[in-house]
Write an enzyme that holds these catalytic residues in place. Structure first.
Site, PDB file in Angstrom:
ATOM      1  N   SER A 227       0.766  -1.197   0.134  1.00  0.00           N
ATOM      2  CA  SER A 227       0.026  -0.041   0.023  1.00  0.00           C
ATOM      3  C   SER A 227       0.955   1.357  -0.155  1.00  0.00           C
ATOM      4  O   SER A 227       2.057   1.146   0.351  1.00  0.00           O
ATOM      5  CB  SER A 227      -0.994   0.163   1.223  1.00  0.00           C
ATOM      6  OG  SER A 227      -1.629   1.390   1.397  1.00  0.00           O
ATOM      7  N   TYR A 240      -2.288  -0.875  10.852  1.00  0.00           N
ATOM      8  CA  TYR A 240      -2.051  -1.457   9.165  1.00  0.00           C
ATOM      9  C   TYR A 240      -0.846  -1.081   8.371  1.00  0.00           C
ATOM     10  O   TYR A 240      -0.332  -1.728   7.900  1.00  0.00           O
ATOM     11  CB  TYR A 240      -3.520  -0.949   8.507  1.00  0.00           C
ATOM     12  CG  TYR A 240      -3.594  -1.058   7.039  1.00  0.00           C
ATOM     13  CD1 TYR A 240      -4.101  -2.230   6.842  1.00  0.00           C
ATOM     14  CD2 TYR A 240      -3.281  -0.161   5.994  1.00  0.00           C
ATOM     15  CE1 TYR A 240      -4.153  -2.646   5.410  1.00  0.00           C
ATOM     16  CE2 TYR A 240      -3.388  -0.285   4.952  1.00  0.00           C
ATOM     17  CZ  TYR A 240      -3.870  -1.580   4.590  1.00  0.00           C
ATOM     18  OH  TYR A 240      -4.153  -1.692   3.186  1.00  0.00           O
TER      19      TYR A 240
END
Length: 335
Positions: A227, A240
């Site tokens: 990401s 995360y």
């Protein structure tokens, strides 16, 4: 004379038949040629700014892990738009998180490129998963649904064996499943929540790749979903973002370890993508309504827009791509 006339008539009829066949063939060729020309020249330019929905989005919330089928607007995974060309013909892929998001987009694209596909998903995502199964079968490929909880090492090991047995082998592994929960403060993250994120995003790929390696032959590929959070973490995604930095790191590490064995390892790093992660706790309601609006394109990406990246990394003609992170962030920058 009669014999001559008979021969002449036979020649005439034969010639007429041949002419009709030739004419039909010509028309068929012309139609095919026209169709080919249309397919080659019929792709119009599309403004990426206006191609998909923009914020503001409707406030909405679902229990984790969420269903794509209940989102408004519903994400586009390429169900109607992706067209294959046989780039993965005969390949065998296992995709975690294959029910929605980038995993679903990859599953659809892989199947339409000729691969058989096994998808893993959380059991509560069965309805979304069955839609993917139908799409894979609709492409004429084998679909192997494998529900289960990736936080369990024994399941991860069984997942790989079931995929190998169901597909008759394995040469593409897409480690895509992830857990994302937004917390305004570190003090709001319990040890249980932190452990859940780590088990799903870090432990599971370790267990799955470890179980898969004995089955992967030279030419096989591993693709991780990282990401933009690995490079530019948001303050509300403390745990995360760490896992996505770790994903980026293991891609580069494994690429060096497995490259000499002929197994390529790469990663895809999305920016803000419209998936169930966002509506099932991955974003605050305020952030959700403005989701993707901060990018130069002014909107979030759709999973369909990343499908071709997964295909490219899996295809044989990308044989020199190893240890790379391919970004798709709408212009936000890294990687």
């Amino acid at each position: 004379m009669k014999e001559y006339n008979a021969v002449s008539r036979r020649k005439m009829i034969s010639g007429l038949g041949a002419g009709l066949v030739t004419a039909a063939a010509s028309r068929s060729f012309a139609a095919e040629h026209t169709s080919t020309q249309e397919s080659m020249t019929g792709t119009e330019l599309q403004n990426p700014v206006d191609k998909f929905p923009k914020p503001p989005f409707k406030s909405q919330s679902q229990p984790w892990p969420g269903l794509a089928s209940k989102m408004e607007p519903r994400p586009d995974h390429g169900e109607e738009s992706y067209r294959g060309s046989g780039r993965l013909l005969g390949r065998k892929a296992l995709i975690t998180g294959g029910d929605s998001g980038m995993g679903r987009a990859a599953a659809i694209a892989f199947a339409r490129e000729g691969a058989d596909v096994a998808i893993n998903y959380f059991p509560t995502e069965e309805s979304d998963a069955q839609e993917v199964v139908a799409l894979i079968k609709g492409a004429g490929r084998k679909a192997v649904p494998l529900p289960g909880d990736l936080r369990e090492e024994a399941f991860c090991q069984k997942l790989v064996l079931d995929a190998v047995n169901g597909l008759g082998g394995l040469d593409i592994l897409v480690s895509n499943a992830g857990r994302q929960q937004s917390h305004a403060s570190l003090l709001d993250i319990s040890t249980e929540q932190f452990d859940w994120t780590m088990k799903t995003n870090i432990y599971a790929p370790f267990w799955i790749i470890k179980a898969a390696l004995p089955h992967l032959q030279p030419g096989s590929v591993i693709i991780g979903t990282t990401s933009e959070q690995a490079y530019n973490p948001s303050p509300d995604l403390y745990d995360y973002a760490q896992t996505k930095a770790a994903t980026m790191n293991y891609v580069k590490s494994l690429a060096k370890q497995l490259g000499p064995k002929g197994i390529r390892v790469n990663g895809v790093a999305p920016g803000p993508i419209w998936t169930p992660l966002q509506v099932s706790g991955g974003a605050s309601q305020e952030k959700l309504q403005k989701f993707g609006g901060q990018t130069p394109l002014g909107r979030p990406g759709q999973p369909a827009e990343l499908a071709s990246i997964y295909v490219q990394l899996a295809a044989n003609d990308a044989s020199y791509a190893n240890g790379q992170i391919y970004g798709s962030t709408g212009g936000s920058g890294q990687p």
